[in-house]
Design an enzyme around this catalytic site. Sequence first.
Site, PDB file in Angstrom:
ATOM      1  N   HIS A 215       0.979  -1.153  -0.116  1.00 40.22           N
ATOM      2  CA  HIS A 215      -0.017   0.014  -0.028  1.00 40.22           C
ATOM      3  C   HIS A 215       0.828   1.347   0.021  1.00 40.22           C
ATOM      4  O   HIS A 215       0.850   2.122  -0.832  1.00 40.22           O
ATOM      5  CB  HIS A 215      -0.838  -0.010   1.228  1.00 40.22           C
ATOM      6  CG  HIS A 215      -1.854   1.246   1.353  1.00 40.22           C
ATOM      7  ND1 HIS A 215      -3.419   1.266   1.319  1.00 40.22           N
ATOM      8  CD2 HIS A 215      -1.535   2.386   1.863  1.00 40.22           C
ATOM      9  CE1 HIS A 215      -3.603   2.317   1.535  1.00 40.22           C
ATOM     10  NE2 HIS A 215      -2.549   3.071   1.845  1.00 40.22           N
ATOM     11  N   GLU A 216       1.887   1.354   1.033  1.00 42.68           N
ATOM     12  CA  GLU A 216       2.667   2.694   1.098  1.00 42.68           C
ATOM     13  C   GLU A 216       3.532   2.619  -0.238  1.00 42.68           C
ATOM     14  O   GLU A 216       3.634   3.753  -0.555  1.00 42.68           O
ATOM     15  CB  GLU A 216       3.545   2.712   2.241  1.00 42.68           C
ATOM     16  CG  GLU A 216       2.518   2.552   3.740  1.00 42.68           C
ATOM     17  CD  GLU A 216       1.717   3.869   3.629  1.00 42.68           C
ATOM     18  OE1 GLU A 216       2.112   4.835   3.142  1.00 42.68           O
ATOM     19  OE2 GLU A 216       0.807   3.661   4.239  1.00 42.68           O
ATOM     20  N   HIS A 219       1.786   4.248  -2.906  1.00 46.87           N
ATOM     21  CA  HIS A 219       1.780   5.946  -2.787  1.00 46.87           C
ATOM     22  C   HIS A 219       3.134   6.809  -3.106  1.00 46.87           C
ATOM     23  O   HIS A 219       3.219   7.391  -3.910  1.00 46.87           O
ATOM     24  CB  HIS A 219       1.696   6.155  -1.372  1.00 46.87           C
ATOM     25  CG  HIS A 219       0.365   6.076  -0.704  1.00 46.87           C
ATOM     26  ND1 HIS A 219      -1.025   6.688  -1.495  1.00 46.87           N
ATOM     27  CD2 HIS A 219      -0.270   5.379   0.313  1.00 46.87           C
ATOM     28  CE1 HIS A 219      -1.899   6.185  -0.708  1.00 46.87           C
ATOM     29  NE2 HIS A 219      -1.525   5.748   0.297  1.00 46.87           N
ATOM     30  N   ASP A 293      -7.035   8.009   2.832  1.00 44.62           N
ATOM     31  CA  ASP A 293      -6.806   8.419   1.510  1.00 44.62           C
ATOM     32  C   ASP A 293      -7.979   8.832   0.715  1.00 44.62           C
ATOM     33  O   ASP A 293      -8.111   9.778   0.031  1.00 44.62           O
ATOM     34  CB  ASP A 293      -6.071   7.146   0.735  1.00 44.62           C
ATOM     35  CG  ASP A 293      -4.703   6.785   1.464  1.00 44.62           C
ATOM     36  OD1 ASP A 293      -4.073   7.556   2.027  1.00 44.62           O
ATOM     37  OD2 ASP A 293      -4.645   5.581   1.264  1.00 44.62           O
TER      38      ASP A 293
HETATM   39 ZN    ZN Z   1      -2.802   5.300   2.074  1.00 43.73          ZN
END
Ligand code: ZN
Length: 395
Positions: A215-216, A219, A293
């Site tokens: 997930h990170e 980004h 988010d």
């Molecule tokens: Zn996030």
Amino acid sequence: MLARAVAGESNVPFLSISGSEFVEMFVGVGASRVRDLFTNAKKIAPAIIFIDEIDAIGKKRWPGTGGWHDEREQTLNQILTEMDGFDNDTNVIVIGATNRSDVLDKALLRPGRFDRKITVNLPNQADREKILEVHARGKKIEKEVDFKALASSTVGFSGADLGNVLNEAAIISARYNEKMINPARLQQAFERIVMGLQKKSLVMNEDERRTTAYHEVGHALLGKLCKHSDPVHKVSITPRGGALGVTWFMPEKDAILTSKAKFLDELCVLYGGRASEEIFFGKDMITTGASNDIERATAIARNMVMRYGMYDEIGQENFAGERGMGNYTGTEGERPYVSESTQKSIDNKVREILREQYERAIKFIKDNKKLHIKISEDLLEKEEMDRAEFEAYFS
Ligand code: ZN
């Protein structure tokens, strides 16, 4: 600091109290505290009363539920009563401070109450350097400490945040029995303030760690691929202050205006987390980790359409009202009249913007799967990656 300086310049006593102190009080205590404060001030007048974090008590009122609301309500009413009781001979000036003037109860802002507003902007780089120097007074600091460098990496910090960095650095140094603050401790303090205290005790299971890492990295990767995004400063899956992971972007310069292109890239980057979960773990395994988010993305898209007039088909018109983020949580001020059909086109436009950017995020991630896996697996091992380590994948 400004309020204190005013009191200093005027050569009068300075009485201060913080709104957040009332948060944990029993009903009635806040109001009597306010009464005492004003009585004291009148006794020693001329004087200045300073109420910090006034939003903690002065938020817009809601039909009351529960003790805390009653307490806040009583405290707020007491302040209003005291201020209304001032006459021409009352030489007391009341100054309040808030970071959220948009959420204040209108009753507080009427003439005779808090009727003048001074906006204190966030300090720029040169200001930050000077503020750090002020906070450094009285502290022992090694010559190697470079306030200029610290000033350039603290974009978006307020004066109080900068003060906290130095206080925290002093505390850490003391813990290590060091007599002077060195650059490493300052860096530690800086990271601590920015990301919240490390919460090593919050143990994630392996699946959660893996999901968080992908997930990170989603980004971070999109931050790298979208050319209007700020550069990645750090990616981490060390849980801090409630968040399982964090990707931290650092603007290269102070900016006040934001372009449409930058907003769109921001949306894409925000969706990078969820898009990664979907691609690497499957549509059924997406998690709650993306809720913040999504919340931020929604607010940005709504503002673009309803506040910044960035879409011709909707027009250069304000549909959001003058306050708040137009985030539909009901906390903003009065909203202008919007017809049903306009509302519908706004909703459709917002949905279209968000969908487009989500699809863009999906495409970017599909096109860079290999690299994504490589970085994510490395992150799982290292737990943290700084800018140089991250950039190394692209050289
Ligand atoms: Zn996030």
